[in-house]
Design an enzyme around this catalytic site. Structure first.
Site, PDB file in Angstrom:
ATOM      1  N   ASP A 203       9.748 -28.383  14.472  1.00 15.87           N
ATOM      2  CA  ASP A 203       9.247 -27.121  13.952  1.00 15.87           C
ATOM      3  C   ASP A 203      10.383 -26.099  14.065  1.00 15.87           C
ATOM      4  O   ASP A 203      10.855 -25.819  15.175  1.00 15.87           O
ATOM      5  CB  ASP A 203       8.013 -26.681  14.754  1.00 15.87           C
ATOM      6  CG  ASP A 203       7.381 -25.421  14.170  1.00 15.87           C
ATOM      7  OD1 ASP A 203       8.126 -24.581  13.642  1.00 15.87           O
ATOM      8  OD2 ASP A 203       6.142 -25.287  14.269  1.00 15.87           O
TER       9      ASP A 203
ATOM     10  N   ARG B 169       7.503  -9.418  23.399  1.00 17.21           N
ATOM     11  CA  ARG B 169       8.551 -10.242  22.798  1.00 17.21           C
ATOM     12  C   ARG B 169       9.409  -9.348  21.914  1.00 17.21           C
ATOM     13  O   ARG B 169       8.903  -8.666  21.035  1.00 17.21           O
ATOM     14  CB  ARG B 169       7.893 -11.354  21.982  1.00 17.21           C
ATOM     15  CG  ARG B 169       8.847 -12.449  21.557  1.00 17.21           C
ATOM     16  CD  ARG B 169       8.109 -13.543  20.814  1.00 17.21           C
ATOM     17  NE  ARG B 169       7.572 -13.039  19.556  1.00 17.21           N
ATOM     18  CZ  ARG B 169       6.970 -13.791  18.634  1.00 17.21           C
ATOM     19  NH1 ARG B 169       6.793 -15.091  18.859  1.00 17.21           N
ATOM     20  NH2 ARG B 169       6.515 -13.274  17.515  1.00 17.21           N
TER      21      ARG B 169
ATOM     22  N   TYR C 231       8.533 -16.662   6.270  1.00 20.16           N
ATOM     23  CA  TYR C 231       8.234 -15.216   6.329  1.00 20.16           C
ATOM     24  C   TYR C 231       8.750 -14.585   7.608  1.00 20.16           C
ATOM     25  O   TYR C 231       8.538 -13.405   7.844  1.00 20.16           O
ATOM     26  CB  TYR C 231       6.724 -14.960   6.182  1.00 20.16           C
ATOM     27  CG  TYR C 231       5.844 -15.745   7.137  1.00 20.16           C
ATOM     28  CD1 TYR C 231       5.694 -15.341   8.459  1.00 20.16           C
ATOM     29  CD2 TYR C 231       5.175 -16.888   6.717  1.00 20.16           C
ATOM     30  CE1 TYR C 231       4.910 -16.062   9.332  1.00 20.16           C
ATOM     31  CE2 TYR C 231       4.387 -17.616   7.581  1.00 20.16           C
ATOM     32  CZ  TYR C 231       4.250 -17.195   8.895  1.00 20.16           C
ATOM     33  OH  TYR C 231       3.479 -17.919   9.758  1.00 20.16           O
ATOM     34  N   LYS C 232       9.448 -15.380   8.454  1.00 23.24           N
ATOM     35  CA  LYS C 232      10.019 -14.825   9.690  1.00 23.24           C
ATOM     36  C   LYS C 232      11.464 -14.418   9.391  1.00 23.24           C
ATOM     37  O   LYS C 232      11.678 -13.481   8.649  1.00 23.24           O
ATOM     38  CB  LYS C 232       9.847 -15.845  10.809  1.00 23.24           C
ATOM     39  CG  LYS C 232       8.350 -16.038  11.128  1.00 23.24           C
ATOM     40  CD  LYS C 232       8.045 -17.112  12.141  1.00 23.24           C
ATOM     41  CE  LYS C 232       6.530 -17.125  12.397  1.00 23.24           C
ATOM     42  NZ  LYS C 232       6.087 -18.283  13.166  1.00 23.24           N
TER      43      LYS C 232
END
Ligand code: PLP
Length: 419
Positions: free
Chosen positions: A219, A393, A244-245
């Site tokens: 992944d 984060r 989309y990251k």
């Protein structure tokens, strides 16, 4: 003592962050992102959950709608749309995945692609050896990965063999070797852990899976676009990742799948749709999979969702993944230096690797108050992510995050804790 302290203090100043931005040869790329001058967002530290749009993408999407969709209508499918998933996949493979052409395609969501590839892999393993009844995974992997594998294990009467890694790190070679056996069909791991940011040793872990006779599915959601990936060279069997990251494809943009050339034609994915067949427009009777990576397609590709990612892939090609990674490391090193200087003294824990060689593009810091602190920060235009149970984060997207944003984010956390 005095000299030591004054050095530290000057490195912790906002002035120092501004100096780092001035010295950064990639800093000007930030101006290419929409919203980077929005005074209402002082620090965007969540580009690893939803990357900012490139200004180029606004033009590309508008042109597509008027010229392509509006102008070409149904003819567009033959004139390039049908080939687009493979064409973008090849370019992404070349620029960011270390993958030769013909092995990468853009398709469904990450969740669905994990299902399709993992299900194909366990079916192949079980048919070659009925004793391969285990899937190896880890407790720190992203929920969707774990949930999909729970479902496949139930569907195929297999056993999940769980690794429980150090939550502030990730799966080590020793962890994986202890879980592998002659029963292992498939290993599923993230290259960069979504919470801790731990960067797994893809080459070593892939070799270990192969020594046990198992396939491995990587992944890449939190690595693609920030960490150079070498799928072919590492011998990886299968990979999936979000767009989309760090690829700035926009909310819900479709994910990519990589299937190593030698496995194509052998692995059979479970969602047998017409666009994965050898002759879709033959409208024939039985399912005949296409040759090559197209067999992993199911239905009509979501073309509108594939537009914006092309601008980021072009930008990554221009800058080069080595330079992107160098900036990413500089940003996380700086975030950790600020953590040491201002957050550690306030009782905040660092839950990410300190050694940059074992770290991706984000760090997580923990404190019992961080759920409330995050809500306050968002209200104040400082946008990190909250991660259960008590983590903030800080996602540092290499081409759209400035050192000043890192400073503003850490300083906003400090101010909240200091009351
Ligand atoms: C973001 C992310 C996902 C998301 O999957 P979707 O199907 O796009 O919702 C999956 N796995 C990992 C490791 C992620 O970071």
């Amino acid at each position: 003592m005095t000299a030591h302290h004054s050095t530290d203090a000057s490195l912790l100043s906002f002035y120092h962050a501004q100096q780092l931005d001035l010295a950064d040869t990639l800093a000007h790329h930030r101006d290419g992102f929409l919203g980077s001058d929005d005074p209402g967002v002082r620090a965007y530290l969540d580009g690893n959950s939803l990357g900012r749009p490139l200004a180029a993408s606004a033009g590309r999407i508008a042109r597509f709608i008027t010229e392509q969709w509006g102008g070409r209508l149904i003819r567009g499918w033959d004139e390039g749309w049908l080939a687009l998933p493979g064409a973008i996949g090849d370019e992404l493979g070349r620029v960011a995945l270390g993958a030769a052409p013909g092995q990468t395609t853009i398709g469904d969501s990450t969740t669905v692609l994990i299902y399709k590839l993992a299900r194909a892999a366990v079916a192949a393993a079980l048919s070659a050896d009925a004793g391969r009844t285990e899937i190896v995974l880890d407790t720190e992997n992203f929920p969707t990965d774990r949930f999909i594998l729970e479902g496949i294990a139930a569907e195929c009467s297999m056993t999940l063999r769980w690794i429980s890694p150090d939550p502030a790190a990730g799966v080590t070679l020793a962890d994986l070797e202890a879980a592998l056996s002659g029963k292992t069909a498939l290993v599923v791991l993230s290259q960069v852990a979504y919470r801790s940011g731990y960067l797994a040793d893809m080459a070593a872990l892939t070799s270990a899976a192969h020594r046990a006779g198992a396939l491995i599915l990587w992944d890449l959601c939190h690595s693609v676009g920030s960490v150079p990936v070498e799928l072919d060279a590492c011998g990886a069997d299968l990979a999936v990742g979000c767009t989309y990251k760090y690829l700035n494809g926009g909310p819900g943009s479709p994910a990519f799948a990589y299937v190593r050339a030698e496995h194509q034609g052998v692995l059979r994915q479970p969602i047998q749709g017409w666009l994965g067949t050898a002759d879709p427009f033959g409208m024939g009777e039985g399912y005949q999979p296409a040759a090559g990576i197209r067999a992993f397609t199911s239905g009509t590709p979501p073309i509108l969702g594939m537009l914006a990612m092309q601008d980021t892939i072009a930008l990554l090609a221009e800058v080069g993944m080595a330079a992107v990674r160098a900036k990413s490391v500089a940003l996380t090193e700086y975030a950790i230096a600020l953590y040491d200087g201002v957050l550690a003294p306030l009782g905040v824990e660092l839950s990410s690797p300190r050694d940059a060689a074992w770290r991706g593009g984000h760090i997580t810091v923990d404190h019992p108050t961080f759920r409330e602190v995050t809500a306050t920060l968002w209200g104040d235009g400082v946008i990190p992510d909250f991660r259960n149970p008590d983590g903030i984060r800080l996602g540092l997207s290499p081409l759209s995050t400035s050192f000043a944003e890192v400073w503003l984010g850490v300083d906003a956390i400090r101010a909240e804790l200091a009351g």
